[in-house]
Design a protein around this motif. Structure first.
Motif, PDB file in Angstrom:
ATOM      1  N   LYS A 114     -28.119 -43.003  30.646  1.00  0.00           N
ATOM      2  CA  LYS A 114     -26.670 -42.736  31.029  1.00  0.00           C
ATOM      3  C   LYS A 114     -26.756 -41.504  32.197  1.00  0.00           C
ATOM      4  O   LYS A 114     -27.048 -42.155  33.514  1.00  0.00           O
ATOM      5  N   TYR A 117     -29.450 -43.077  35.102  1.00  0.00           N
ATOM      6  CA  TYR A 117     -29.078 -43.811  36.246  1.00  0.00           C
ATOM      7  C   TYR A 117     -27.967 -43.514  36.703  1.00  0.00           C
ATOM      8  O   TYR A 117     -28.459 -43.637  37.962  1.00  0.00           O
ATOM      9  N   TRP A 216     -31.307 -52.687  33.453  1.00  0.00           N
ATOM     10  CA  TRP A 216     -31.984 -52.179  34.021  1.00  0.00           C
ATOM     11  C   TRP A 216     -33.634 -51.976  32.844  1.00  0.00           C
ATOM     12  O   TRP A 216     -33.120 -51.559  31.268  1.00  0.00           O
ATOM     13  N   THR A 234     -35.391 -53.180  37.351  1.00  0.00           N
ATOM     14  CA  THR A 234     -33.401 -53.498  37.768  1.00  0.00           C
ATOM     15  C   THR A 234     -33.122 -54.705  37.778  1.00  0.00           C
ATOM     16  O   THR A 234     -34.377 -55.892  38.755  1.00  0.00           O
TER      17      THR A 234
END
Length: 238
Positions: A114, A117, A216, A234
């Motif tokens: 996270k 990202y 992803w 992706t």
């Protein structure tokens, strides 16, 4: 002569008494050998002679890894079973990664993914190639840089604000040729708008929070000491 003999006898007696006193004092301090004395401790032979005390001391100094038993395996996979139903492909894939890398923990991975990202999304918007290079595989990096270069050639800029991640779930996992692969479905909120050379908005909305759904895949060599995962694929979910 008689006086000399008296002095000699008295002196001899004095030293004799002193010697006896010293002998008893030494015996009280040092003790007497009984034949049951413990031999001097030898750390190199203690394990071979079966000295339990010595073995315990050695274990306190150096603890060697032990083979995991069934109970240990259950504990090791508990965190995986909590995020993936047992006897499913996802659970088996995560277990395979755990077997290849004992330090792997699903929750820690998701937390790190996270963070990665957000960093990748913002680095792409800002055209930060240096940050992207550390987080992307060579193939994905080349694709991102090509898009950034095209944008720069048209003098376009992305105005972006990351709101947060609503959800991040592991949807696939496997080990291929020693490389661990984990795929995440990520739902995030983002304010993003692309402006042309004149500053006019040509894509997105600078005032609206948009929901973005991405799939992803991250990967790392499970045999390597490098703990870092990199983005290798992706896909934008419709």
């Amino acid at each position: 002569m008689a006086e000399d003999m008296e002095f000699f006898d008295f002196g001899t007696l004095f030293f004799l008494i002193a010697a006896v006193v010293i002998f008893f004092q030494l015996r009280n301090v040092l003790g007497r050998r009984t034949g049951n004395e413990r031999p001097p401790f030898d750390p190199y032979t203690a394990a071979r002679t079966g000295d339990k005390d010595a073995a315990q001391k050695s274990e306190n100094v150096v603890s060697l890894p032990r083979k995991r038993g069934p109970a240990d395996n259950d504990d090791a996979y508990a965190a995986i079973d909590a995020v993936a139903k047992p006897d499913t492909d996802l659970n088996r894939g995560l277990r395979a990664i755990k077997d290849a890398d004992a330090s792997f923990e699903p929750k820690s991975f998701v937390d790190g993914a996270k963070m990665a990202y957000e960093m990748i999304v913002m680095a792409y918007a800002d055209g930060d190639r240096k940050t992207l290079k550390n987080l992307l595989s060579r193939e994905v990096y080349d694709g991102f840089v090509a898009a950034i270069s095209d944008r720069e050639a048209r003098s376009e800029k992305i105005q972006s604000s990351f709101v947060g991640i609503d959800k991040a779930d592991i949807v696939a996992a496997e080990v291929k040729n020693g490389e661990a692969h984990i795929t995440l479905r990520i739902i995030s909120e983002l304010i993003s708008a692309t402006r042309d050379k004149a500053g006019e908005v040509i894509d997105g909305d600078p005032e609206t929070v948009a929901e973005v759904k991405d799939v992803w895949t991250f990967a790392r060599d499970a045999r390597s000491r490098d703990p870092n995962w990199k983005l290798v694929a992706t896909e934008e979910e419709e």
